[in-house]
Write a protein that holds these residues in place. Sequence first.
Motif, PDB file in Angstrom:
ATOM      1  N   ALA A  50     -19.493  10.844 -11.089  1.00  0.00           N
ATOM      2  CA  ALA A  50     -19.450   9.406 -10.851  1.00  0.00           C
ATOM      3  C   ALA A  50     -18.773   9.078  -9.529  1.00  0.00           C
ATOM      4  O   ALA A  50     -19.209   8.179  -8.799  1.00  0.00           O
ATOM      5  N   GLU A  51     -17.729   9.827  -9.204  1.00  0.00           N
ATOM      6  CA  GLU A  51     -17.018   9.577  -7.950  1.00  0.00           C
ATOM      7  C   GLU A  51     -17.906   9.875  -6.746  1.00  0.00           C
ATOM      8  O   GLU A  51     -17.956   9.106  -5.788  1.00  0.00           O
ATOM      9  N   VAL A  52     -18.598  11.010  -6.803  1.00  0.00           N
ATOM     10  CA  VAL A  52     -19.503  11.369  -5.706  1.00  0.00           C
ATOM     11  C   VAL A  52     -20.601  10.321  -5.555  1.00  0.00           C
ATOM     12  O   VAL A  52     -20.940   9.906  -4.439  1.00  0.00           O
ATOM     13  N   LEU A  53     -21.151   9.884  -6.666  1.00  0.00           N
ATOM     14  CA  LEU A  53     -22.238   8.909  -6.639  1.00  0.00           C
ATOM     15  C   LEU A  53     -21.757   7.554  -6.123  1.00  0.00           C
ATOM     16  O   LEU A  53     -22.413   6.918  -5.285  1.00  0.00           O
ATOM     17  N   ALA A  54     -20.609   7.106  -6.623  1.00  0.00           N
ATOM     18  CA  ALA A  54     -20.103   5.797  -6.219  1.00  0.00           C
ATOM     19  C   ALA A  54     -19.729   5.776  -4.743  1.00  0.00           C
ATOM     20  O   ALA A  54     -19.885   4.756  -4.062  1.00  0.00           O
ATOM     21  N   ALA A  55     -19.245   6.908  -4.234  1.00  0.00           N
ATOM     22  CA  ALA A  55     -18.871   6.983  -2.821  1.00  0.00           C
ATOM     23  C   ALA A  55     -20.069   6.777  -1.905  1.00  0.00           C
ATOM     24  O   ALA A  55     -19.918   6.377  -0.749  1.00  0.00           O
ATOM     25  N   SER A  56     -21.262   7.042  -2.430  1.00  0.00           N
ATOM     26  CA  SER A  56     -22.481   6.850  -1.638  1.00  0.00           C
ATOM     27  C   SER A  56     -22.997   5.425  -1.715  1.00  0.00           C
ATOM     28  O   SER A  56     -23.971   5.075  -1.057  1.00  0.00           O
ATOM     29  N   GLY A  57     -22.362   4.602  -2.547  1.00  0.00           N
ATOM     30  CA  GLY A  57     -22.804   3.223  -2.720  1.00  0.00           C
ATOM     31  C   GLY A  57     -23.731   3.009  -3.888  1.00  0.00           C
ATOM     32  O   GLY A  57     -24.241   1.905  -4.086  1.00  0.00           O
ATOM     33  N   ALA A  58     -23.945   4.048  -4.691  1.00  0.00           N
ATOM     34  CA  ALA A  58     -24.838   3.905  -5.839  1.00  0.00           C
ATOM     35  C   ALA A  58     -24.183   3.079  -6.942  1.00  0.00           C
ATOM     36  O   ALA A  58     -22.946   3.013  -7.045  1.00  0.00           O
ATOM     37  N   ASP A  59     -25.025   2.433  -7.774  1.00  0.00           N
ATOM     38  CA  ASP A  59     -24.542   1.739  -8.961  1.00  0.00           C
ATOM     39  C   ASP A  59     -24.415   2.766 -10.081  1.00  0.00           C
ATOM     40  O   ASP A  59     -25.395   3.403 -10.472  1.00  0.00           O
ATOM     41  N   VAL A  60     -23.215   2.942 -10.600  1.00  0.00           N
ATOM     42  CA  VAL A  60     -22.940   4.008 -11.568  1.00  0.00           C
ATOM     43  C   VAL A  60     -22.336   3.416 -12.830  1.00  0.00           C
ATOM     44  O   VAL A  60     -21.410   2.598 -12.768  1.00  0.00           O
ATOM     45  N   THR A  61     -22.853   3.850 -13.977  1.00  0.00           N
ATOM     46  CA  THR A  61     -22.266   3.506 -15.264  1.00  0.00           C
ATOM     47  C   THR A  61     -21.981   4.801 -16.008  1.00  0.00           C
ATOM     48  O   THR A  61     -22.841   5.667 -16.105  1.00  0.00           O
ATOM     49  N   VAL A  62     -20.749   4.910 -16.518  1.00  0.00           N
ATOM     50  CA  VAL A  62     -20.338   6.074 -17.302  1.00  0.00           C
ATOM     51  C   VAL A  62     -20.359   5.691 -18.774  1.00  0.00           C
ATOM     52  O   VAL A  62     -19.750   4.685 -19.175  1.00  0.00           O
ATOM     53  N   TYR A  63     -21.050   6.488 -19.577  1.00  0.00           N
ATOM     54  CA  TYR A  63     -21.141   6.269 -21.020  1.00  0.00           C
ATOM     55  C   TYR A  63     -20.387   7.393 -21.738  1.00  0.00           C
ATOM     56  O   TYR A  63     -20.553   8.570 -21.414  1.00  0.00           O
ATOM     57  N   ASP A  64     -19.584   7.021 -22.734  1.00  0.00           N
ATOM     58  CA  ASP A  64     -18.855   8.032 -23.495  1.00  0.00           C
ATOM     59  C   ASP A  64     -18.792   7.618 -24.959  1.00  0.00           C
ATOM     60  O   ASP A  64     -18.653   6.428 -25.270  1.00  0.00           O
ATOM     61  N   ARG A  65     -18.870   8.621 -25.841  1.00  0.00           N
ATOM     62  CA  ARG A  65     -18.893   8.340 -27.277  1.00  0.00           C
ATOM     63  C   ARG A  65     -17.532   7.919 -27.824  1.00  0.00           C
ATOM     64  O   ARG A  65     -17.447   7.274 -28.869  1.00  0.00           O
ATOM     65  N   MET A  66     -16.444   8.280 -27.148  1.00  0.00           N
ATOM     66  CA  MET A  66     -15.098   8.009 -27.653  1.00  0.00           C
ATOM     67  C   MET A  66     -14.604   6.639 -27.194  1.00  0.00           C
ATOM     68  O   MET A  66     -15.142   6.045 -26.257  1.00  0.00           O
ATOM     69  N   PRO A  67     -13.548   6.123 -27.830  1.00  0.00           N
ATOM     70  CA  PRO A  67     -13.015   4.813 -27.414  1.00  0.00           C
ATOM     71  C   PRO A  67     -12.364   4.843 -26.037  1.00  0.00           C
ATOM     72  O   PRO A  67     -12.271   3.814 -25.373  1.00  0.00           O
ATOM     73  N   THR A  68     -11.864   6.017 -25.620  1.00  0.00           N
ATOM     74  CA  THR A  68     -11.253   6.170 -24.303  1.00  0.00           C
ATOM     75  C   THR A  68     -11.808   7.428 -23.648  1.00  0.00           C
ATOM     76  O   THR A  68     -12.340   8.314 -24.318  1.00  0.00           O
ATOM     77  N   LEU A  69     -11.637   7.532 -22.333  1.00  0.00           N
ATOM     78  CA  LEU A  69     -12.247   8.614 -21.571  1.00  0.00           C
ATOM     79  C   LEU A  69     -11.321   9.824 -21.434  1.00  0.00           C
ATOM     80  O   LEU A  69     -10.101   9.713 -21.533  1.00  0.00           O
ATOM     81  N   ALA A  70     -11.954  10.969 -21.194  1.00  0.00           N
ATOM     82  CA  ALA A  70     -11.271  12.216 -20.809  1.00  0.00           C
ATOM     83  C   ALA A  70     -10.169  12.628 -21.780  1.00  0.00           C
ATOM     84  O   ALA A  70      -9.098  13.051 -21.381  1.00  0.00           O
ATOM     85  N   ARG A  71     -10.448  12.544 -23.063  1.00  0.00           N
ATOM     86  CA  ARG A  71      -9.429  12.893 -24.059  1.00  0.00           C
ATOM     87  C   ARG A  71      -9.064  14.375 -24.031  1.00  0.00           C
ATOM     88  O   ARG A  71      -7.915  14.741 -24.251  1.00  0.00           O
ATOM     89  N   LYS A  72     -10.044  15.213 -23.778  1.00  0.00           N
ATOM     90  CA  LYS A  72      -9.757  16.647 -23.723  1.00  0.00           C
ATOM     91  C   LYS A  72      -8.892  16.975 -22.513  1.00  0.00           C
ATOM     92  O   LYS A  72      -8.012  17.840 -22.576  1.00  0.00           O
ATOM     93  N   LEU A  73      -9.113  16.297 -21.403  1.00  0.00           N
ATOM     94  CA  LEU A  73      -8.275  16.484 -20.221  1.00  0.00           C
ATOM     95  C   LEU A  73      -6.834  16.112 -20.522  1.00  0.00           C
ATOM     96  O   LEU A  73      -5.892  16.817 -20.140  1.00  0.00           O
ATOM     97  N   LEU A  74      -6.646  15.000 -21.215  1.00  0.00           N
ATOM     98  CA  LEU A  74      -5.291  14.573 -21.566  1.00  0.00           C
ATOM     99  C   LEU A  74      -4.619  15.581 -22.489  1.00  0.00           C
ATOM    100  O   LEU A  74      -3.434  15.883 -22.341  1.00  0.00           O
ATOM    101  N   MET A  75      -5.377  16.121 -23.444  1.00  0.00           N
ATOM    102  CA  MET A  75      -4.809  17.126 -24.339  1.00  0.00           C
ATOM    103  C   MET A  75      -4.428  18.380 -23.568  1.00  0.00           C
ATOM    104  O   MET A  75      -3.352  18.953 -23.767  1.00  0.00           O
ATOM    105  N   ALA A  76      -5.299  18.814 -22.670  1.00  0.00           N
ATOM    106  CA  ALA A  76      -5.025  20.014 -21.877  1.00  0.00           C
ATOM    107  C   ALA A  76      -3.802  19.826 -20.998  1.00  0.00           C
ATOM    108  O   ALA A  76      -3.094  20.793 -20.688  1.00  0.00           O
ATOM    109  N   GLY A  77      -3.532  18.587 -20.595  1.00  0.00           N
ATOM    110  CA  GLY A  77      -2.411  18.333 -19.701  1.00  0.00           C
ATOM    111  C   GLY A  77      -1.080  18.156 -20.385  1.00  0.00           C
ATOM    112  O   GLY A  77      -0.054  17.970 -19.709  1.00  0.00           O
ATOM    113  N   ARG A  78      -1.041  18.259 -21.688  1.00  0.00           N
ATOM    114  CA  ARG A  78       0.234  18.063 -22.383  1.00  0.00           C
ATOM    115  C   ARG A  78       1.252  19.140 -22.031  1.00  0.00           C
ATOM    116  O   ARG A  78       2.449  18.882 -21.986  1.00  0.00           O
ATOM    117  N   GLY A  79       0.780  20.352 -21.807  1.00  0.00           N
ATOM    118  CA  GLY A  79       1.704  21.437 -21.475  1.00  0.00           C
ATOM    119  C   GLY A  79       1.774  21.720 -19.996  1.00  0.00           C
ATOM    120  O   GLY A  79       2.276  22.766 -19.585  1.00  0.00           O
TER     121      GLY A  79
END
Length: 408
Positions: A22-51
């Motif tokens: 999304a970042e690469v696409l938006a930097a080019s001026g494209a219209d970007v929509t991110v869809y995710d099944r969870m209520p908030t984004l990047a939950r696995k990243l947050l879990m991985a970052g706990r330690g």
Amino acid sequence: MTDGPSCSIAVVGGGPAGLMAAEVLAASGADVTVYDRMPTLARKLLMAGRGGLNLTHSEDFARLAARYGDREKFLRLALETFPPAAARAWCKGLGQPTFVGSSGRVFPKSMKASPLLRAWLGRLAQAGVIFRTRQRWLGWDDAGRLTFDTPEGETAITADAVILALGGASWPRLGSTGDWVPLLGAAGVGIAPLVPANCGFIVEWTEEFARRFQGQPLKRIALSFADRSVRGEALVTARGLEGGAVYALSGALRDAIAAGAPAELSVDLRPDVSLADLAARLAKPRGKQSLSTFLRKVASLSPVEIGLLHESAHAQLAQMNPMALAGLIKAVPLRLMAPAPIETAISTAGGVAWDAVDEHLMLHARPGAFVAGEMLDWEAPTGGYLLQACLATGALAGRGALQWLARR
């Protein structure tokens, strides 16, 4: 079914790979929509970052690329597109400078994922990226539209291109369920079965050992299997063994078991002591000491390590001569019956086959649809390599989509 809003590029999956696309696409001026099944984004990243968020690794590029094994040739363009230096610069640009740990691993100085993610989502929003949560992807309809299950009902949207970054099948409670496999399979995409990677293994402990020692660490050990040996730590669980040293060998162990037989893992409880030296220590008179006390004093073995010896040798332990006992301490055999369930693994192997995508990760069976992250068939050890490849494939898929749209 209702028609949702039209968008230029849809990114399905709001983890690191999807957000980087999304970042690469938006930097080019494209219209970007991110869809995710969870209520908030990047939950696995947050879990991985706990330690402490292990972002990438500082070793030279050739050595880093080799960490991906036989998938290096497929991932190389992505890693060159977004190498570790770019990952560190990107992190610094979000106000999170990095440092190199003693093992060569790279971390944000904050040692957390949350401030990095907040800054990242903020920058994406400023670039015009729209986020749609609670959107479970259902595939394509007959008109080629992307369909989603949403709180408002089933919705279809049109997109000029799509980036699929839905993850593997580990940690499903955080959103990576692998339920995209039949959807892509139905679209004619070749997929290797998803299997656990960086995972623990099932060991048939005796009830007494499991009761006494589950949750106990095995420290400063060496694990060996086939022609590989790894130093580190492991953790005894109620059903088996896990931990960093185990994860490092997990791919070879998993594949050996899949070939049809349990795998035997060798555990060196005292890798810094030679067999001869250890035998000499064990040859000292034991006197009235119990065997456990004797082993604790002369070999510096912990209760869980002594328990491991009993698991392996049973009643024969007390009758072993010093050399045989030293040999057991240096090579405790553990019979691994199966990998732990995939939902408990750190990551997954398998996924979209490399011959199903072009060099820019576009699906041959679905032009305009690109794949990134753990959906692709690769695996890597822990140490920053997992997140590095997710970010890199996200960047490559984003650039690939822009190039494809430009050609059209």
